[in-house]
Design a protein around this motif. Structure first.
Motif, short mmCIF file in Angstrom:
data_model
loop_
_atom_site.label_atom_id
_atom_site.label_comp_id
_atom_site.label_asym_id
_atom_site.label_seq_id
_atom_site.Cartn_x
_atom_site.Cartn_y
_atom_site.Cartn_z
N SER A 1 5.22 -1.35 8.61
CA SER A 1 4.65 -2.19 7.63
C SER A 1 5.30 -3.65 7.55
CB SER A 1 4.97 -1.54 6.30
OG SER A 1 6.44 -1.52 6.17
N MET A 2 6.43 -3.99 8.10
CA MET A 2 6.71 -5.35 8.15
C MET A 2 6.02 -6.19 9.09
SD MET A 2 11.03 -5.75 8.56
CE MET A 2 11.86 -4.29 7.72
N ASP B 1 0.73 -1.23 0.02
CA ASP B 1 -0.05 0.09 -0.10
C ASP B 1 0.84 1.21 0.06
OD1 ASP B 1 0.82 -0.14 2.51
OD2 ASP B 1 -1.08 0.05 3.26
N ALA C 1 -0.69 -0.74 8.35
CA ALA C 1 -0.73 0.03 7.22
C ALA C 1 0.31 1.34 7.44
CB ALA C 1 -1.95 0.83 6.80
N ARG D 1 6.52 -10.71 2.69
CA ARG D 1 6.19 -9.85 3.87
C ARG D 1 7.39 -9.27 4.60
NH1 ARG D 1 0.96 -10.41 5.87
NH2 ARG D 1 -0.22 -12.22 5.23
N SER D 2 8.60 -9.75 4.41
CA SER D 2 9.56 -8.94 5.17
C SER D 2 9.91 -7.89 4.23
CB SER D 2 10.70 -9.82 5.24
OG SER D 2 11.25 -10.50 3.84
N ASN D 3 9.64 -7.74 3.05
CA ASN D 3 9.75 -6.58 2.22
C ASN D 3 8.42 -5.50 2.31
OD1 ASN D 3 12.41 -6.58 1.32
ND2 ASN D 3 11.89 -8.40 0.26
N GLY D 4 7.86 -5.78 3.42
CA GLY D 4 6.43 -4.90 3.26
C GLY D 4 5.24 -5.08 2.73
N ALA D 5 4.94 -6.22 2.26
CA ALA D 5 3.74 -6.49 1.75
C ALA D 5 2.61 -6.67 2.88
CB ALA D 5 3.83 -7.94 0.96
N ILE D 6 1.62 -6.26 2.66
CA ILE D 6 0.57 -6.19 3.69
C ILE D 6 -0.41 -7.40 3.60
CG2 ILE D 6 0.30 -3.62 4.13
CD1 ILE D 6 -2.34 -3.80 2.42
N GLU D 7 -0.17 -7.90 2.55
CA GLU D 7 -1.06 -9.50 2.50
C GLU D 7 -0.19 -9.97 1.36
OE1 GLU D 7 -5.08 -8.94 0.91
OE2 GLU D 7 -5.65 -7.64 2.23
N GLY E 1 2.85 -5.98 8.99
CA GLY E 1 1.56 -5.94 8.36
C GLY E 1 0.57 -4.92 8.62
N VAL F 1 7.68 1.60 -0.75
CA VAL F 1 7.83 0.13 -0.29
C VAL F 1 7.67 -0.84 -1.31
CG1 VAL F 1 6.91 -1.67 1.30
CG2 VAL F 1 6.79 0.87 1.96
#
Lengths: 174, 473
Positions: B460-461, A12, B465, A160-166, B463, A16
């Motif tokens: 963000s790491m 988002d 926002a 995930r470790s690179n900032g994905a929220i899902e 999860g 990132v």
């Protein structure tokens, strides 16, 4: 009917995302595609997208327009049915310039846009295979094709470790 | 990482997020038509009815239904044609020229302005086609092989150049507009719930998914189209002005016409954009996207082009005197003091004096004042074309041919009818299409919203926002 599976990392924030693309590619993972609601500046470089050659298409289409317009006017008024108009020569080049210019623009614009539609596979269809509908609203989606024997959890951790929220899985039937 | 200018005002106010932009723009597309929209459409349809009736009279009984006579063979028809084409030019200026100049404020107004271009050109095209008297033979203007001994069209005539210029302008503007609409149609498609809406917007969105590669090509295509549309828009009004300038009628035969017409076109077009935008932002609650900053920027363009037009009027007068040509001098003295003095002085007041009020910041930023002045400019620019056309023609070379022109009710009907046609098309556009270019506004949001979207990598790491810290400057 073949079906392919994709792992979708949802982000988002564009910065990132750009960072995540670099990290993912550095880890040796091939990114299938990235979907975003608007053009992100700098994404071409990190994804390795080459500069589009559409301007060259536009140039040559424009050149076709110029030659066609000049040929048309010179042939029609100069050879096919010559008439004296206002005492001007049959082939009065200065007064052919406006039509030549307009047709150059017309051919260049349409040639380029039609090429753009064809090479990008843009055509009217009833059903569009969208990976994640939020990618046309406010989310950025990175899709990684899932081959046989790929470890999903490694990809999951990487995203995930690179900032994905899902991180989601999606099967696309073709 | 991100830049907040201390001098420039934000282009998107109200601390909007990307989702807010989607929501605000899609709202009126998805909602049921509201009462105000229905009433506006009703009024427009009445005027469209007037248009259809007047066109029926013109075609059934012939051009004699108009007030034209032997001396004044061109009057309201060509006046209205030039007026509408001129209005259309602001849309291309905003979408193409301001894109090349990287003016970010264009993003929230370009969609509606381009729509205005397309509808204005449709209205303009009505006049030459109707003046043909037999519009079903309109294809005769094209260089098609024919049975008249293969007699071709005359490529030396500015009227034929007009055919090519207007049709190229219309089709290229349409393509430019549609390319811009594709990503926004995709957004609406992905939100659509009804079966008809989903399929209709899917068809319109041309398989768009927002892939990075497509975006890259899309930006290239937009830039090249802007580069092509910029000289195109200048050429169109140049050619329109040559309809007059290449003839040997005192008052028309001047070399100043091309730049003077182009400036006038942009001047009147911006006035029409303002008229429409001030209503649209209010009706569709888009005040955070079309801000006072936008209104002020457009008012500055109006002041600039209005002053160019004013200088052109004075230059024409000076050159008429300086030329030493008696007939040229008479044409201009007759404009200002002859039987059409009221048209001339309406033009001078509306076009030269009113836009100068925008030198005051408070007037530039007042919506009421801007709205009134924009209407004045539209009236003034209509009178400009009327003055150029009718006053130059009505005193013919032989004094025995001198006449006055008076329009018939059918003349008036066709003119106000095209205004009905224009607003019908614009209202349908405003209801079913996104009036603000969502993708482009989103692309400038980070740098121009006045909100700094700071990103916290630690958050963000896990999860969550990123937090938006609201900081207005």
């Amino acid at each position: 009917m073949t079906s392919k599976k994709y792992i979708l990392g949802v982000f988002d924030d564009e910065d990132v995302l750009l960072n995540a693309i670099e990290k993912t590619r550095a880890a040796g993972t091939r990114i299938y595609d990235v979907f975003s609601p608007y053009p992100i500046h700098g994404i071409d470089d990190v994804l390795g997208i080459e500069r589009s050659r559409l301007p060259i298409v536009a140039f040559f289409c424009g050149l076709c327009g110029t030659s066609f317009a000049l040929w048309m006017q010179i042939y029609m008024l100069g050879f096919d049915w010559p008439m004296i108009i206002g005492g001007k020569p049959h082939i009065a080049l200065p007064s052919f310039i406006p039509v030549t210019f307009e047709l150059t623009v017309l051919f260049a614009a349409f040639g380029m846009v039609i090429t753009f539609f064809i090479i990008s596979g843009l055509r009217p269809t009833m059903k569009v295979p969208v990976m994640d509908v939020r990618s046309t609203d406010d989310k950025y989606v990175m899709a990684i094709e899932l081959k046989e024997g790929t470890d999903v959890s490694i990809l999951n951790d990487l995203l995930r470790s690179n900032g994905a929220i899902e991180v989601n899985e999606k099967e696309v039937v073709k | 990482m991100q830049h907040v200018s201390p001098i420039r005002e934000p282009l998107v106010t109200g601390g909007k997020t990307y989702a807010d932009i989607t929501e605000d723009v899609c709202r009126q597309v998805e909602a049921k038509p509201n009462v105000r929209w229905m009433m506006a459409l009703g009024v427009s349809l009445v005027f469209l009815g007037i248009f259809i009736y007047s066109v029926y009279r013109t075609l059934w009984f012939g051009i004699g239904e108009w007030g034209l006579n032997k001396t004044v063979g061109w009057a309201w028809d060509i006046t209205n044609f030039v007026w509408w084409v001129g209005i259309g030019h602001a849309g291309t200026l905003i979408s193409a020229i301001l894109l090349l100049f990287r003016q970010k404020w264009r993003t929230s107004i370009n969609r509606a302005a381009e729509a205005m271009t397309i509808f204005a050109v449709i209205c303009a095209a009505m006049f030459p086609v109707l003046h043909m008297g037999r519009p079903w033979l309109a294809y005769w203007v094209l260089p098609l092989p024919n049975t008249f001994g293969s007699l071709w069209v005359n490529f030396n005539s500015p009227l034929l150049w007009d055919v090519f210029a207007i049709s190229t302008y219309f089709s290229v503007s349409l393509v430019f507009w549609y390319i811009g609409l594709i990503p926004d149609f995709a957004t609406i498609r992905d939100r659509a719930t009804g079966p008809i809406a989903r399929r209709a917007y899917a068809l319109l969105s041309m398989n768009w998914t927002g892939s990075a590669k497509h975006w890259s090509r899309y930006e290239t295509v937009s830039l090249i189209l802007a580069g092509l549309a910029t000289p195109l828009v200048l050429s169109v009004h140049t050619i329109v002005s040559m309809d007059f300038a290449t003839s040997v009628i005192p008052g028309w035969h001047t070399t100043i016409f091309p730049p003077y017409f182009v400036a006038g076109a942009i001047f009147s077009g911006f006035a029409m954009v303002l008229t429409l935008m001030i209503i649209t932002r209010k009706v569709f609650r888009l005040e955070d996207y079309i801000t006072l900053e936008h209104v002020e920027s457009m008012n500055k363009v109006i002041t600039l082009t209005g002053s160019i037009v004013g200088v052109a009027y004075i230059t024409e007068f000076f050159i008429a005197w300086y030329s030493g040509v008696e007939y040229e001098q008479y044409a201009f003295i007759n404009r200002a003091t002859g039987p059409y003095w009221w048209a001339y002085w309406s033009m001078m007041t509306c076009n030269v004096i009113t836009p100068q009020l925008f030198w005051f910041r408070s007037i530039r930023r007042s919506l009421t004042a801007t709205f009134i002045i924009s209407i004045f400019v539209n009236i003034g620019m209509w009178f400009e074309r009327f003055v150029i056309i009718v006053t130059s023609l009505h005193r013919d070379f032989l004094p025995s041919s001198w006449v006055m022109f008076s329009p018939t009710s059918i003349d008036v009907g066709v003119y106000v009818g095209t205004i009905g046609l224009f607003f019908t098309l614009f209202l349908l556009f405003a209801k079913f299409f996104p009036v603000v270019n969502m993708a482009e506004v989103k692309s400038i949001l980070k740098s121009s919203s006045g909100v700094s979207h700071t990103h916290n990598p630690d958050a963000s790491m896990h999860g969550t926002a990123p937090k938006n810290s609201h900081k207005h400057d």
